[in-house]
Scaffold this active site. Structure first.
Site, PDB file in Angstrom:
ATOM      1  CB  SER A  88      -0.940   0.008   1.225  1.00 34.20           C
ATOM      2  OG  SER A  88      -0.192  -0.070   2.431  1.00 34.20           O
TER       3      SER A  88
ATOM      4  CB  THR B 189      -6.302 -11.522   5.181  1.00 32.86           C
ATOM      5  OG1 THR B 189      -6.070 -11.523   3.770  1.00 32.86           O
ATOM      6  CG2 THR B 189      -5.859 -12.867   5.741  1.00 32.86           C
ATOM      7  CG  LEU B 190     -11.739 -11.909   2.535  1.00 29.85           C
ATOM      8  CD1 LEU B 190     -12.716 -11.257   1.560  1.00 29.85           C
ATOM      9  CD2 LEU B 190     -12.465 -12.942   3.384  1.00 29.85           C
TER      10      LEU B 190
ATOM     11  CD  GLN C 236      -2.593 -10.685   1.544  1.00 34.87           C
ATOM     12  OE1 GLN C 236      -3.689 -10.535   2.067  1.00 34.87           O
ATOM     13  NE2 GLN C 236      -2.041  -9.764   0.782  1.00 34.87           N
TER      14      GLN C 236
ATOM     15  N   GLY D 109      -8.256  -6.288   6.557  1.00 36.58           N
ATOM     16  CA  GLY D 109      -7.420  -6.405   5.372  1.00 36.58           C
ATOM     17  C   GLY D 109      -5.964  -6.363   5.771  1.00 36.58           C
TER      18      GLY D 109
ATOM     19  CB  CYS E 106      -1.178   2.074 -16.257  1.00 32.58           C
ATOM     20  SG  CYS E 106      -1.997   0.744 -15.390  1.00 32.58           S
TER      21      CYS E 106
ATOM     22  CG  LEU F 298     -10.888  -5.483  13.094  1.00 33.14           C
ATOM     23  CD1 LEU F 298     -10.581  -6.982  13.063  1.00 33.14           C
ATOM     24  CD2 LEU F 298     -12.389  -5.231  12.971  1.00 33.14           C
TER      25      LEU F 298
END
Length: 416
Positions: A141, A201-202, A206, A179, A362, A176
């Site tokens: 990020s 996380t989903l 990870q 992500g 991009c 908490l």
């Protein structure tokens, strides 16, 4: 085809110096001749036709396929010119853009099952891929460049410190992390503040890395990670943080997201939301990004986020806009990826490497040339939870720097 290509590209490209060579061998120049020259070539008439019919989608596709090549400069330099024109889109592509805006709600409809599949498409790739270009803590990020000469690792550490300072975490607080990625922020908060952190996380890849890192750091009791949707988490929590996840929520779920956060947050709690944002109002996701990189993803405008926060009953305590920080982050990622590009080819193939080269380039130029930004929104449920002035942020950061100097050695599992 040559005449059509020449006409439409000359109409669109008014700035920069770009030379095109068509599949038939014809050459023509576009722009005003300023800046570093870039030369590109179409290898097939099919590539030319696709770019004319659907430029937002097709340019990335033909570059990935290898039928559009850069002969002088780089794809990043080419995109810097293409994304720095007086009009954001070629006129002939605006109708398609309007149609995409009209159907964006369907594309961003992200119930739990679809959210998990969307996450797997991107985040469950071979973990070695991300080690090619991310920092040693695998922060995927926007970094926080406190100085122009900061390294990527320094800027990512500064991002974690900056967020922690705004959260005002006390020892033993329940935190908490929505992500939680590869666990870097959660582990930082647990180690530096003494908090009890829950990361969700989903991504199965990870999750495995996060738990392994917690064990390596002897933080498994204070930093726990789960494969769980934010809608299913049980609270309460004294602090909530979410970095780089909100872009995957979907417009129709913003209110549900903030209502759930409000339910999970204690009355004296603080939440920090860190997300990419667009400065020019609501729009639709770039079709190439949506198809190949982030299915179901969308970069929100603040005007779309604020009403959902208000309806959820949360109070905005602070908003900070990070300008160009992500452009510099993406530049560092792109340069690191290109330096180890052959390893990406070995992990996947040449086509995949071209796709990621285009994606990083991009993305960088969308921040550098088209006014994308990042926002950090601090939220609470009542007045008086955070100090009245922002001086406390610097004081908290100074305290955290002191703790960092006495911390344990950096993790090896997520190392480069």
């Amino acid at each position: 085809m040559d005449r059509l290509l020449r006409y439409f590209l000359k109409q669109f490209i008014r700035r920069g110096a770009m030379t095109f060579t068509t599949a038939s061998g014809a050459r023509f120049d576009c722009g005003d001749g300023t800046g570093e020259p870039v030369a590109v070539r179409f290898l097939t008439t099919d590539a030319e036709r696709r770019v004319l019919l659907n430029p937002e989608l097709a340019l990335g596709e033909v570059f990935t396929d290898g039928t559009f090549v850069v002969e002088q400069g780089s794809i990043a330099a080419a995109l810097a010119i293409l994304m720095d024109q007086p009009e954001i889109l070629p006129r002939w592509a605006k109708l398609q853009s309007w149609v995409r805006y009209l159907v964006r709600h369907a594309q961003q409809f992200n119930p739990p099952s679809r959210s998990k599949n969307n996450v797997a498409r991107h985040y469950d790739l071979d973990g070695r891929l991300y080690s090619l270009f991310l920092d040693s803590d695998k922060q995927y990020s926007c970094a926080y460049f406190e100085t122009p000469d900061a390294t990527l690792d320094e800027a990512q550490l500064a991002k974690k410190r900056h967020l922690a300072a705004k959260l005002l975490i006390g020892r033993g607080d329940r935190v908490l992390d929505i992500g939680s990625g590869w666990g870097g922020l959660s582990l930082y908060l647990a180690e530096m503040t003494g908090a009890n952190v829950t990361g969700v996380t989903l991504s199965t890849e990870q999750l495995q890395v996060s738990n392994a890192r917690a064990a390596e750091k002897n933080l498994a009791r204070s930093a726990k990670f789960f494969l769980e949707d934010y809608r299913d988490v049980s609270g309460p929590f004294d602090r909530i943080v979410s970095v780089g996840m909100f872009e995957h929520v979907g417009v129709d779920f913003y209110e549900k997201y903030f209502r759930r956060c409000a339910e999970l947050l204690t009355d004296d709690g603080v939440m920090m939301l860190h997300s990419i944002g667009r400065s020019e109002g609501p729009d639709a996701t770039n079709p190439w990004i949506a198809k190949y990189i982030f299915p179901g993803g969308y970069i929100p405008a603040l005007s779309e986020v604020m009403p959902a926060i208000e309806r959820a009953g949360l109070l905005v305590c602070d908003i900070e806009i990070l300008r160009l920080h992500y452009a510099e982050t993406l530049k560092a990622w792109r340069e690191r990826f290109m330096a180890r590009r052959e390893e990406a080819v070995q992990l996947y193939d040449e086509r995949f490497a071209r796709m990621w080269e285009f994606y990083l380039a991009c993305s960088e130029m969308s921040f550098r040339k088209q006014n994308m930004m990042n926002f950090q929104i601090q939220l609470a449920k009542r007045q008086g939870v955070v100090p009245m002035t922002r001086d406390y942020i610097g004081h908290e950061e100074a305290k955290l720097r002191g703790v960092e100097r006495g911390s344990r050695p950096r993790l090896q599992i997520a190392g480069e």
